[in-house]
Design a protein around this motif. Structure first.
Motif, PDB file in Angstrom:
ATOM      1  N   THR A   1      -3.467   3.789  -2.527  1.00 31.75           N
ATOM      2  CA  THR A   1      -3.174   2.748  -3.482  1.00 31.75           C
ATOM      3  C   THR A   1      -2.790   1.445  -3.075  1.00 31.75           C
ATOM      4  O   THR A   1      -1.710   1.399  -2.454  1.00 31.75           O
ATOM      5  CB  THR A   1      -2.464   3.269  -4.618  1.00 31.75           C
ATOM      6  OG1 THR A   1      -2.794   4.647  -5.273  1.00 31.75           O
ATOM      7  CG2 THR A   1      -2.299   2.351  -5.777  1.00 31.75           C
TER       8      THR A   1
ATOM      9  N   GLU B   1     -11.048  -1.189  -8.153  1.00 25.25           N
ATOM     10  CA  GLU B   1      -9.904  -2.147  -8.631  1.00 25.25           C
ATOM     11  C   GLU B   1      -9.845  -2.143 -10.211  1.00 25.25           C
ATOM     12  O   GLU B   1     -10.851  -2.597 -10.756  1.00 25.25           O
ATOM     13  CB  GLU B   1     -10.133  -3.308  -7.847  1.00 25.25           C
ATOM     14  CG  GLU B   1      -8.818  -4.533  -8.383  1.00 25.25           C
ATOM     15  CD  GLU B   1      -9.294  -5.836  -7.775  1.00 25.25           C
ATOM     16  OE1 GLU B   1      -8.393  -6.341  -7.117  1.00 25.25           O
ATOM     17  OE2 GLU B   1     -10.310  -6.255  -7.936  1.00 25.25           O
TER      18      GLU B   1
ATOM     19  N   SER C   1      -4.574  -2.940  -9.092  1.00 25.27           N
ATOM     20  CA  SER C   1      -4.243  -2.105  -8.317  1.00 25.27           C
ATOM     21  C   SER C   1      -5.626  -1.233  -7.767  1.00 25.27           C
ATOM     22  O   SER C   1      -6.406  -1.160  -8.673  1.00 25.27           O
ATOM     23  CB  SER C   1      -3.648  -0.882  -9.306  1.00 25.27           C
ATOM     24  OG  SER C   1      -3.438   0.234  -8.501  1.00 25.27           O
ATOM     25  N   SER C   2      -5.653  -0.903  -6.419  1.00 24.83           N
ATOM     26  CA  SER C   2      -7.179  -0.476  -6.248  1.00 24.83           C
ATOM     27  C   SER C   2      -6.886   0.893  -5.569  1.00 24.83           C
ATOM     28  O   SER C   2      -5.786   1.130  -5.051  1.00 24.83           O
ATOM     29  CB  SER C   2      -7.599  -1.397  -4.737  1.00 24.83           C
ATOM     30  OG  SER C   2      -7.865  -2.748  -5.437  1.00 24.83           O
ATOM     31  N   ARG C   3      -7.954   1.512  -5.814  1.00 26.30           N
ATOM     32  CA  ARG C   3      -7.816   2.940  -5.215  1.00 26.30           C
ATOM     33  C   ARG C   3      -8.926   3.109  -4.089  1.00 26.30           C
ATOM     34  O   ARG C   3     -10.091   2.577  -3.900  1.00 26.30           O
ATOM     35  CB  ARG C   3      -8.337   4.024  -6.400  1.00 26.30           C
ATOM     36  CG  ARG C   3      -8.349   5.456  -5.954  1.00 26.30           C
ATOM     37  CD  ARG C   3      -8.901   5.996  -7.160  1.00 26.30           C
ATOM     38  NE  ARG C   3     -10.299   5.967  -7.647  1.00 26.30           N
ATOM     39  CZ  ARG C   3     -10.912   5.427  -8.575  1.00 26.30           C
ATOM     40  NH1 ARG C   3      -9.591   5.231  -9.528  1.00 26.30           N
ATOM     41  NH2 ARG C   3     -11.699   5.346  -8.932  1.00 26.30           N
TER      42      ARG C   3
ATOM     43  N   ARG D   1       0.838  -1.303   0.173  1.00 20.86           N
ATOM     44  CA  ARG D   1      -0.019   0.090  -0.088  1.00 20.86           C
ATOM     45  C   ARG D   1       1.028   1.334  -0.015  1.00 20.86           C
ATOM     46  O   ARG D   1       1.782   1.244   0.702  1.00 20.86           O
ATOM     47  CB  ARG D   1      -0.893   0.148   1.345  1.00 20.86           C
ATOM     48  CG  ARG D   1      -1.725   1.318   1.230  1.00 20.86           C
ATOM     49  CD  ARG D   1      -2.692   1.124   2.398  1.00 20.86           C
ATOM     50  NE  ARG D   1      -3.519   2.451   2.463  1.00 20.86           N
ATOM     51  CZ  ARG D   1      -4.234   2.774   3.361  1.00 20.86           C
ATOM     52  NH1 ARG D   1      -4.537   1.808   4.295  1.00 20.86           N
ATOM     53  NH2 ARG D   1      -5.068   3.886   3.334  1.00 20.86           N
TER      54      ARG D   1
ATOM     55  N   THR E   1      -1.579  -2.187  -4.307  1.00 22.52           N
ATOM     56  CA  THR E   1      -1.184  -2.953  -5.402  1.00 22.52           C
ATOM     57  C   THR E   1      -1.041  -4.372  -5.070  1.00 22.52           C
ATOM     58  O   THR E   1      -0.217  -4.739  -4.178  1.00 22.52           O
ATOM     59  CB  THR E   1       0.264  -2.526  -6.169  1.00 22.52           C
ATOM     60  OG1 THR E   1      -0.160  -1.093  -6.557  1.00 22.52           O
ATOM     61  CG2 THR E   1       0.733  -3.276  -7.364  1.00 22.52           C
TER      62      THR E   1
END
Length: 112
Positions: free
Chosen positions: A58, A93, A78-80, A54, A60
């Motif tokens: 973000t 994601e 990759s997630s916001r 993290r 990953t």
């Protein structure tokens, strides 16, 4: 920054498959010193695991899961991290399965 320890999320949408609203894929997250890991199950997944990092908002990760239909899926995402008006977290994601150039998007919301 919201720590992800023992936070649970359910998938509400995905471009890779139709989400079963009765048994959506459910995720549990853990975090320590910028390392993120967890597990998931439900919908099309028998059992899944992920690990990653993290940086700010973000995440990953690399993931692997067994499919209920047989076989497995492996990939990267990759997630916001976003915050809903009610304070729950939401993960948006972008992910890709290994061996496939198609990019997918899913949305998960935190379970209260």
């Amino acid at each position: 920054m919201n720590v992800l320890n023992d936070r649970r999320f359910v998938m509400v949408s995905s471009t890779a498959s139709v989400v079963d609203p009765e048994q959506p894929t459910a995720f549990r997250y853990w975090e320590s010193d910028g390392v993120v890991w967890g597990d998931y199950t439900g919908d099309t997944v028998t059992i899944g695991r992920f690990v990653g990092t993290r940086d700010g908002d973000t995440i990953t990760i690399t993931y692997a899961h067994a499919l209920k239909s047989g076989g497995r899926a492996v990939g990267r995402s990759s997630s916001r991290i976003e915050t809903e008006p009610d304070g729950r977290l939401r993960l948006v994601e972008e992910f890709q399965f290994d061996g496939d150039d198609t990019r997918h998007v899913s949305v998960c919301t935190e379970v209260a």
